[in-house]
Design a protein around this motif. Sequence first.
Motif, short mmCIF file in Angstrom:
data_model
loop_
_atom_site.label_atom_id
_atom_site.label_comp_id
_atom_site.label_asym_id
_atom_site.label_seq_id
_atom_site.Cartn_x
_atom_site.Cartn_y
_atom_site.Cartn_z
N UNK A 137 0.85 -1.20 0.00
CA UNK A 137 0.00 0.00 0.00
C UNK A 137 0.89 1.25 0.00
N UNK A 138 0.24 2.41 0.05
CA UNK A 138 1.01 3.66 0.01
C UNK A 138 1.83 3.88 1.27
N UNK A 139 1.32 3.41 2.42
CA UNK A 139 2.01 3.67 3.69
C UNK A 139 2.21 2.40 4.51
N UNK A 140 2.23 1.25 3.84
CA UNK A 140 2.43 0.02 4.57
C UNK A 140 2.39 -1.19 3.65
N UNK A 141 2.65 -2.36 4.23
CA UNK A 141 2.67 -3.58 3.43
C UNK A 141 2.48 -4.77 4.36
N UNK A 142 2.01 -5.89 3.79
CA UNK A 142 1.85 -7.12 4.54
C UNK A 142 2.21 -8.31 3.65
N UNK A 143 2.87 -9.31 4.26
CA UNK A 143 3.20 -10.55 3.57
C UNK A 143 2.81 -11.72 4.46
N UNK A 144 2.41 -12.83 3.83
CA UNK A 144 1.93 -14.01 4.54
C UNK A 144 2.51 -15.26 3.88
N UNK A 145 2.84 -16.27 4.69
CA UNK A 145 3.29 -17.56 4.15
C UNK A 145 2.94 -18.66 5.15
N UNK A 146 2.64 -19.85 4.62
CA UNK A 146 2.39 -21.00 5.45
C UNK A 146 3.70 -21.58 5.96
N UNK A 147 3.66 -22.20 7.15
CA UNK A 147 4.87 -22.76 7.72
C UNK A 147 4.52 -23.78 8.79
N UNK A 148 5.51 -24.61 9.13
CA UNK A 148 5.35 -25.55 10.24
C UNK A 148 5.86 -24.87 11.50
N UNK A 149 5.00 -24.77 12.50
CA UNK A 149 5.37 -24.10 13.75
C UNK A 149 4.95 -24.96 14.92
N UNK A 150 5.94 -25.41 15.68
CA UNK A 150 5.70 -26.25 16.85
C UNK A 150 4.81 -27.45 16.51
N UNK A 151 5.13 -28.06 15.37
CA UNK A 151 4.45 -29.28 14.98
C UNK A 151 3.11 -29.09 14.32
N UNK A 152 2.69 -27.86 14.11
CA UNK A 152 1.41 -27.59 13.48
C UNK A 152 1.59 -26.78 12.20
N UNK A 153 0.68 -26.96 11.27
CA UNK A 153 0.71 -26.16 10.06
C UNK A 153 0.03 -24.82 10.34
N UNK A 154 0.82 -23.77 10.36
CA UNK A 154 0.32 -22.44 10.70
C UNK A 154 0.64 -21.46 9.57
#
Length: 474
Positions: free
Chosen positions: A416-433
């Motif tokens: 965006x003009x004043x910010x941004x966001x990124x997301x990705x799946x990953x394995x965290x403490x044995x769970x798919x998060x």
Amino acid sequence: MVQLGDDPDDAFLNNGRDPMTGFMTALSNSPAAATDFFNRTDPQDNAEWVLKDRPAFDDTPLNSNDGNQSRDATGNALVAAATGVNPDDPHAVPVEHTAENRHLLDRSLKIISGVGDDFAPEMRDDMAKVLVNYGDEVNHTASSLADDHSDPRQLDRHQLLEVTKQVSRDQNAYGILNDGLNREMVRDIYADHPSDPKETLLRAGHTVGFLEEASAHQRGDRPAERRSLHRAGGPTAEAGRPVDGRQPEPRQQQQVHDYIRDQRRRLRRQRPCSGTGRWSVNNGASLLLGRLAVRTGGSQRRTRSVAAAAVTVVLLTATACSGSRDYAVPDKACGVTVDSDSLSPLLPNGKKLTEKSYDAGPESPRCRLLVDQQLVVYLSGDVVAGDTDPIKVQDRALVRLGSPAAADIGDDAVIADRGAMAVAGCAYKGKQQRFAVLVQLQRNVPENVSKRRDALRSFLRSYFPKAMEKQGCQ
């Protein structure tokens, strides 16, 4: 609505908990429900009832110094309803206002302006928070020369003035409003580029004058015959000379100029600015004071208060136009190794860069980057359930950051003009998060929007995978 006794002033008849306290507390934690409640007018006008007509019942009659808890809770619910943000959530980010939010703001201004001095003291700071959340509209209205009912950004100026008078009766609430609008004025100076560089500072002068007018009216020190700041012949731009032609008292004028002289000495230690920046530093305070000197009424404390408000705008502007960067850009942000070349374009010039982290839980790292004690970049990370879409959850907040568009970072990303966001799946403490990073800029740096978006994309591409690795999300 339930009444606990026949006489709201009788502590014995009303010795119990006001059920409205719990109800309003629940609404403050659910902004959408709060908006719906305050906007309902059938079978009764809920907003008018709780903001104006409902009698107060003391939950703690044996403690006369704790304020009224029901009204405190109602104020919090009003904040949630008008802004769409839970006031009790320390990590909440501003969201885009809906038509229902704005409708409630307009109705609240109408109701509270009609109540006058009977407006509940417990709600003054809450109303200040609402006005700051609508900083663009409030600044736009306060700096306008006249009402314009065809302008969708403009609020009712008379109602806004009356509500600001009530806010000014509480020192803390008035401080919240002043601080928020000072920042909005500076944002306006950074973001707007009128043909005449004086225009944004003159608008700032109008807004500061509007605030001082409200405060002066409330103190009762306005002259019997009201003077206008906007004479047909136009304002006088010379330092210390009010626009109605009156000269301020010599002592008052000297106090103002002494204050500005001290601040200008500090500015001269910095590298001189060029263009608009130089104009702002050299002449901004004078033009603002030309607008404001008429309002101070000779009081030393009020004179310095008005001078400080004017100089705040000029000094904050000068911070950005200083031509030097005296700090080294770090190769870490929030403990995450980054390419300093990707972080550098997002940081303004200044003397000192500091980082402040705070604990929001092991799965939610948070930190702020400050330049000369002013927040410039906010970084947050969150591990969320695998079936949660953080970008969808934050959709309204991203829209408020300005024209969000998809980007090729992680599994999904938005710039965006004043910010941004990124997301990705990953394995965290044995769970798919899923792991999400949100970047928010508090300054329009770089000034060019296209370059700023490119800088955000470059930084997020560097920062995101390393932040995810540091979090232990594989």
